[in-house]
Write a protein that holds these residues in place. Structure first.
Motif, PDB file in Angstrom:
ATOM      1  N   SER A  16      41.554  47.661  47.414  1.00  0.00           N
ATOM      2  CA  SER A  16      42.616  46.679  47.188  1.00  0.00           C
ATOM      3  C   SER A  16      42.141  45.625  46.199  1.00  0.00           C
ATOM      4  N   PHE A  17      43.084  44.784  45.772  1.00  0.00           N
ATOM      5  CA  PHE A  17      42.680  43.741  44.826  1.00  0.00           C
ATOM      6  C   PHE A  17      41.695  42.773  45.463  1.00  0.00           C
ATOM      7  N   SER A  18      41.910  42.442  46.743  1.00  0.00           N
ATOM      8  CA  SER A  18      40.992  41.505  47.406  1.00  0.00           C
ATOM      9  C   SER A  18      39.582  42.101  47.478  1.00  0.00           C
ATOM     10  N   GLU A  19      39.457  43.412  47.703  1.00  0.00           N
ATOM     11  CA  GLU A  19      38.152  44.059  47.715  1.00  0.00           C
ATOM     12  C   GLU A  19      37.559  44.115  46.310  1.00  0.00           C
ATOM     13  N   PHE A  20      38.403  44.374  45.323  1.00  0.00           N
ATOM     14  CA  PHE A  20      37.975  44.398  43.919  1.00  0.00           C
ATOM     15  C   PHE A  20      37.432  43.030  43.512  1.00  0.00           C
ATOM     16  N   GLN A  21      38.109  41.975  43.931  1.00  0.00           N
ATOM     17  CA  GLN A  21      37.677  40.619  43.597  1.00  0.00           C
ATOM     18  C   GLN A  21      36.422  40.238  44.381  1.00  0.00           C
ATOM     19  N   ALA A  22      36.347  40.675  45.637  1.00  0.00           N
ATOM     20  CA  ALA A  22      35.177  40.356  46.453  1.00  0.00           C
ATOM     21  C   ALA A  22      33.918  40.989  45.870  1.00  0.00           C
ATOM     22  N   PHE A  23      34.024  42.234  45.385  1.00  0.00           N
ATOM     23  CA  PHE A  23      32.862  42.887  44.799  1.00  0.00           C
ATOM     24  C   PHE A  23      32.453  42.205  43.496  1.00  0.00           C
ATOM     25  N   GLU A  24      33.438  41.725  42.738  1.00  0.00           N
ATOM     26  CA  GLU A  24      33.123  40.978  41.510  1.00  0.00           C
ATOM     27  C   GLU A  24      32.318  39.730  41.853  1.00  0.00           C
ATOM     28  N   GLY A  25      32.678  39.082  42.971  1.00  0.00           N
ATOM     29  CA  GLY A  25      31.917  37.914  43.407  1.00  0.00           C
ATOM     30  C   GLY A  25      30.515  38.280  43.851  1.00  0.00           C
ATOM     31  N   LEU A  26      30.384  39.421  44.529  1.00  0.00           N
ATOM     32  CA  LEU A  26      29.059  39.865  44.975  1.00  0.00           C
ATOM     33  C   LEU A  26      28.138  40.097  43.783  1.00  0.00           C
ATOM     34  N   LEU A  27      28.687  40.624  42.694  1.00  0.00           N
ATOM     35  CA  LEU A  27      27.882  40.897  41.499  1.00  0.00           C
ATOM     36  C   LEU A  27      27.352  39.626  40.857  1.00  0.00           C
ATOM     37  N   CYS A  28      27.915  38.475  41.216  1.00  0.00           N
ATOM     38  CA  CYS A  28      27.462  37.199  40.671  1.00  0.00           C
ATOM     39  C   CYS A  28      26.398  36.538  41.539  1.00  0.00           C
ATOM     40  N   THR A  29      26.037  37.141  42.674  1.00  0.00           N
ATOM     41  CA  THR A  29      25.061  36.531  43.568  1.00  0.00           C
ATOM     42  C   THR A  29      23.642  36.840  43.111  1.00  0.00           C
ATOM     43  N   PRO A  30      22.677  35.965  43.446  1.00  0.00           N
ATOM     44  CA  PRO A  30      21.292  36.195  43.003  1.00  0.00           C
ATOM     45  C   PRO A  30      20.682  37.483  43.542  1.00  0.00           C
ATOM     46  N   ASP A  31      21.079  37.905  44.775  1.00  0.00           N
ATOM     47  CA  ASP A  31      20.526  39.120  45.374  1.00  0.00           C
ATOM     48  C   ASP A  31      21.527  40.267  45.319  1.00  0.00           C
ATOM     49  N   ALA A  32      22.291  40.339  44.230  1.00  0.00           N
ATOM     50  CA  ALA A  32      23.351  41.343  44.108  1.00  0.00           C
ATOM     51  C   ALA A  32      22.813  42.767  44.233  1.00  0.00           C
ATOM     52  N   LEU A  33      21.608  43.022  43.728  1.00  0.00           N
ATOM     53  CA  LEU A  33      21.053  44.373  43.784  1.00  0.00           C
ATOM     54  C   LEU A  33      20.887  44.835  45.231  1.00  0.00           C
ATOM     55  N   TYR A  34      20.260  44.002  46.060  1.00  0.00           N
ATOM     56  CA  TYR A  34      20.044  44.377  47.455  1.00  0.00           C
ATOM     57  C   TYR A  34      21.354  44.439  48.226  1.00  0.00           C
ATOM     58  N   ARG A  35      22.266  43.528  47.939  1.00  0.00           N
ATOM     59  CA  ARG A  35      23.548  43.537  48.657  1.00  0.00           C
ATOM     60  C   ARG A  35      24.375  44.776  48.283  1.00  0.00           C
ATOM     61  N   THR A  36      24.278  45.181  47.030  1.00  0.00           N
ATOM     62  CA  THR A  36      24.987  46.397  46.622  1.00  0.00           C
ATOM     63  C   THR A  36      24.409  47.617  47.334  1.00  0.00           C
ATOM     64  N   ALA A  37      23.078  47.701  47.382  1.00  0.00           N
ATOM     65  CA  ALA A  37      22.448  48.804  48.099  1.00  0.00           C
ATOM     66  C   ALA A  37      22.816  48.774  49.581  1.00  0.00           C
ATOM     67  N   PHE A  38      22.886  47.574  50.163  1.00  0.00           N
ATOM     68  CA  PHE A  38      23.248  47.451  51.583  1.00  0.00           C
ATOM     69  C   PHE A  38      24.657  47.976  51.831  1.00  0.00           C
ATOM     70  N   GLN A  39      25.586  47.638  50.942  1.00  0.00           N
ATOM     71  CA  GLN A  39      26.960  48.102  51.122  1.00  0.00           C
ATOM     72  C   GLN A  39      27.083  49.606  50.897  1.00  0.00           C
ATOM     73  N   LEU A  40      26.150  50.178  50.132  1.00  0.00           N
ATOM     74  CA  LEU A  40      26.125  51.632  49.974  1.00  0.00           C
ATOM     75  C   LEU A  40      25.823  52.315  51.313  1.00  0.00           C
ATOM     76  N   PHE A  41      24.940  51.691  52.109  1.00  0.00           N
ATOM     77  CA  PHE A  41      24.546  52.266  53.402  1.00  0.00           C
ATOM     78  C   PHE A  41      25.452  51.801  54.551  1.00  0.00           C
ATOM     79  N   ASP A  42      26.142  50.688  54.386  1.00  0.00           N
ATOM     80  CA  ASP A  42      27.033  50.182  55.439  1.00  0.00           C
ATOM     81  C   ASP A  42      28.323  50.997  55.411  1.00  0.00           C
ATOM     82  N   ARG A  43      28.269  52.182  55.963  1.00  0.00           N
ATOM     83  CA  ARG A  43      29.375  53.128  55.844  1.00  0.00           C
ATOM     84  C   ARG A  43      30.619  52.692  56.602  1.00  0.00           C
ATOM     85  N   LYS A  44      30.461  51.879  57.669  1.00  0.00           N
ATOM     86  CA  LYS A  44      31.619  51.463  58.469  1.00  0.00           C
ATOM     87  C   LYS A  44      32.147  50.092  58.059  1.00  0.00           C
ATOM     88  N   GLY A  45      31.411  49.392  57.196  1.00  0.00           N
ATOM     89  CA  GLY A  45      31.865  48.097  56.725  1.00  0.00           C
ATOM     90  C   GLY A  45      31.791  47.005  57.769  1.00  0.00           C
TER      91      GLY A  45
END
Length: 707
Positions: free
Chosen positions: A92-121
């Motif tokens: 959804s747009f809210s998820e699209f915008q939320a991920f854009e915000g995550l990419l702006c965080t200092p630990d975006a690499l680790y958070r992205t990897a975490f969401q890859l493994f967080d299969r249930k959200g």
């Protein structure tokens, strides 16, 4: 367990980027409306009045990854699930915008990897989640990891029911790769001897530590063992060395006090290492041995053993350390590979390379000249102003007074008298100067990319001498037009009339003085600029455009001021003497008469105006030249033009996006980092996902992924 220093998520963009307002990041959040406009452009599903992106919309169409027809469906879904926090298969747009915000965080690499493994959200990773993703990676398919062993139970409990939060997950991800390497060693040493063969060593490193291998290291994995069996301590030290190359770079810079060209011994780097890290002597031994192998590629084929290097410099470390995703988000308007390899570099390609640099230098020179032209006009009039008995001689008290009077009596455009011939001449002048300097530096640079100071001075001097053929005619026409406004007459002097009056030989009047000025200027300027730029570079050797501008301006101060006497002499020789003024017959005659009539201070007239003109002009010219090389990058197979910072494509995700040579303007805000960051999940953690999954390509995944 080998020591690990976490590599920080530290984006260094090639163009000025404001920081996020919400967090100390290096990317600015995109506006909601602009982001929605981009989202709607790619969203192909509409339900209950709302728009949604599918996995393919997000990964293949928007991000530009997995563009092949035989793409792997499961890999695309896994990547899309990073943004799909609701895990319903739609973004959804809210998820699209939320991920854009995550990419702006200092630990975006680790958070992205975490969401890859967080299969249930739900903000945690279960054993099932972890095992599901791991089993889909290429590494697990080549060297299976025991998901029922003691390592897994230590994290998820004996019954594997414990949930891992984000902070704990970051440690799990690191320890998992180290454990995988040790388990691979044990699988190759079933008898428990503590040794494996060189080929088994190569197999483990290529598969488990693939994301840390440069081509030079990968090609020398067997040769560096010298045919001996590899012990477990050596294996652990080798993997630890690959993990800690960024730290070792810092140790080197600490030992050399910031220099990237100093050659240092093993004892020097050991001494520096013991004061700031836990790098072992065995790791340092391997480092020097590996540096010798990589630097002397092919030499080992002719001799049985590879002698370890006795000294190394920063370029040796760069050849061993992978160029991580974190180095730059490089924006290019065009990226062309003129040759497949340096071996294909022909004379024609070398001519094209010089033409490319000449074209960029021409544009950069024109930009720099236009910016500072009013200062140049003031400088010329101040230098031509003579003290003496001539009535009305002293028209200007100082440079500021000159500037005001020009605007008052001649209008604002009076500050740009003679600009057109200046631009017509300055383009080839600056272009040939920059091109010749680059060309001579390339010829005098060694294989490691180092150049001695004398060679830098020689390259600059050659550049200054080569430009005089353009500079002198340009200068004499420009100067006569600049001082024309001082004479109240009805006729307007034009550039063409000056050229016709002087003739071909007259255009080179004062050429000796011009050489006397331009050769030392460039010999001082270019080495000073190169060293100042290096001092202002970050730990990766990268320069922000502002540091390029500052380096160019700073280098211009000593270069411009020290050659002012030659500039004064040149100006006096090229300006037509009016009634009552002293005339000069050559450089030496002008020097004697100026000294006798006006004293030594006359040689420094206009110094301030010259510095204020030359410093910003060359600063603007050089920053424009280097940014153009970044924006319009062409790989000619030779020495990489300074400032281009070509990115090494090492992972399948990077290779998947490599065909897109122009920047996707829809990647705004945090999404500017999306593709490099997803490639970083591979290159940092080794989580390579299968790229192909349909048709013929699916039958040969190892070939398809470039492994």
């Amino acid at each position: 367990m080998p020591m690990h220093i976490p590599f920080p998520f530290n984006w260094i963009p090639t163009l000025p980027v404001a920081r996020c307002q919400e967090s100390p990041s290096l990317l600015k959040r995109a506006g909601t409306e602009k982001l929605r406009e981009v989202f709607l452009k790619y969203a192909s599903i509409q339900k209950n009045g709302e728009h949604y992106m599918t996995s393919e919309d997000f990964v293949r169409k928007f991000l530009g990854l997995f563009s092949e027809s035989a793409f792997n469906d499961e890999s695309v879904r896994l990547l899309a699930n990073i943004a799909d926090t609701s895990k319903d298969g739609l973004i959804s747009f809210s998820e699209f915008q939320a991920f854009e915000g995550l990419l702006c965080t200092p630990d975006a690499l680790y958070r992205t990897a975490f969401q890859l493994f967080d299969r249930k959200g739900n903000g945690t990773v279960s054993y099932a989640d972890f095992a599901d993703v791991v089993q889909k990676t290429e590494l697990h398919s080549k060297i299976p990891f025991s998901l029922d062993g003691p390592f897994i139970k230590r994290y998820f409990g004996d019954k594997k029911q414990r949930l891992i939060n984000y902070a704990e997950f970051t440690q799990l991800l690191h320890d998992f790769h180290e454990e995988h390497a040790m388990e691979a060693f044990r699988s190759k040493d079933p008898a428990g001897t503590g040794f494996i063969s060189p080929l088994d060593f190569q197999d483990i490193i290529v598969n488990v530590k693939r994301h840390l291998l440069t081509p030079g290291v990968k090609d020398n994995l067997v040769s560096v063992t010298e045919g001996h069996k590899v012990s477990f301590p050596y294996f652990i030290a080798f993997t630890s060395l690959l993990n800690n190359m960024e730290l070792i770079k810092q140790v080197y810079l600490h030992a050399t006090e910031g220099s990237r060209t100093d050659m240092i011994t093993k004892d020097q780097i050991l001494y520096a290492a013991q004061t700031m890290s836990q790098i072992t002597p065995l790791e340092i031994d391997i480092l020097f041995h590996l540096a010798g192998a990589v630097h002397q590629a092919g030499w080992w084929k002719r001799r049985r053993k590879i002698p370890p290097s006795s000294r190394i410099d920063y370029s040796d470390l760069s050849n061993i350390a992978p160029e991580h995703y974190t180095k730059h988000i490089t924006h290019r308007l065009a990226e062309i590979k003129a040759v497949e390899s340096p071996a294909d570099r022909s004379a024609f390609i070398q001519i094209l390379e010089s033409s490319y640099r000449f074209t960029l230098g021409s544009f950069a020179g024109a930009v720099g000249a236009t910016v500072v032209y009013p200062i140049d006009l003031v400088k010329t009039r101040m230098q031509n102003q003579r003290a003496g008995s001539y009535i009305g001689e002293v028209a200007y008290r100082n440079s500021w007074d000159c500037f005001k009077k020009v605007v008052r009596h001649e209008g604002f455009m009076g500050l740009y008298r003679g600009l057109l011939p200046q631009l017509m001449g300055v383009a080839p002048e600056k272009a040939i100067k920059l091109t010749v300097n680059d060309l001579v530096r390339d010829k005098l640079t060694d294989k490691k990319g180092n150049i001695p100071t004398w060679a830098e001075v020689l390259a600059g001097g050659c550049a200054g001498a080569s430009q005089v053929v353009f500079t002198n005619p340009l200068e004499i026409v420009k100067i006569r037009l600049q001082v024309a406004g001082e004479i109240a007459s009805g006729s307007k002097i034009r550039a063409w009339s000056v050229v016709r009056e002087l003739g071909l030989f007259g255009l080179y009047k004062g050429a000796r003085a011009c050489l006397l000025r331009d050769v030392p200027f460039s010999a001082i300027y270019f080495p000073t600029y190169a060293h100042t730029k290096a001092m202002m570079a970050d730990k990766d050797g990268y320069n922000h455009p502002l540091t390029l501008l500052a380096a160019g301006a700073i280098a211009g101060v000593p270069a411009a001021s020290l050659v002012t006497p030659a500039d004064v002499i040149k100006t006096r020789l090229q300006v037509v003497a009016r009634s009552g003024q002293t005339t000069y017959n050559g450089v030496w005659d002008a020097t004697k008469k100026i000294m006798a009539e006006e004293g030594p201070r006359a040689f420094w007239k206009g110094t301030a105006a010259r510095v204020f003109r030359s410093s910003p002009q060359f600063g603007v010219t050089l920053v424009t030249y280097e940014l153009l090389q970044r924006l319009f990058y062409v790989d000619f197979g030779g020495t990489q033009p300074k400032g281009s910072e070509a990115h090494k494509i090492t992972t399948p995700l990077e290779q998947a996006a490599a065909s897109v040579t122009t920047e996707n303007l829809d990647h705004i805000g945090g999404y500017r980092a999306a593709v490099p960051l997803l490639a970083g999940v591979e290159s940092k953690f080794g989580l390579y996902l299968p790229r192909f999954g349909r048709g013929v390509a699916a039958a040969t995944p190892s070939t398809a992924t470039g492994s």
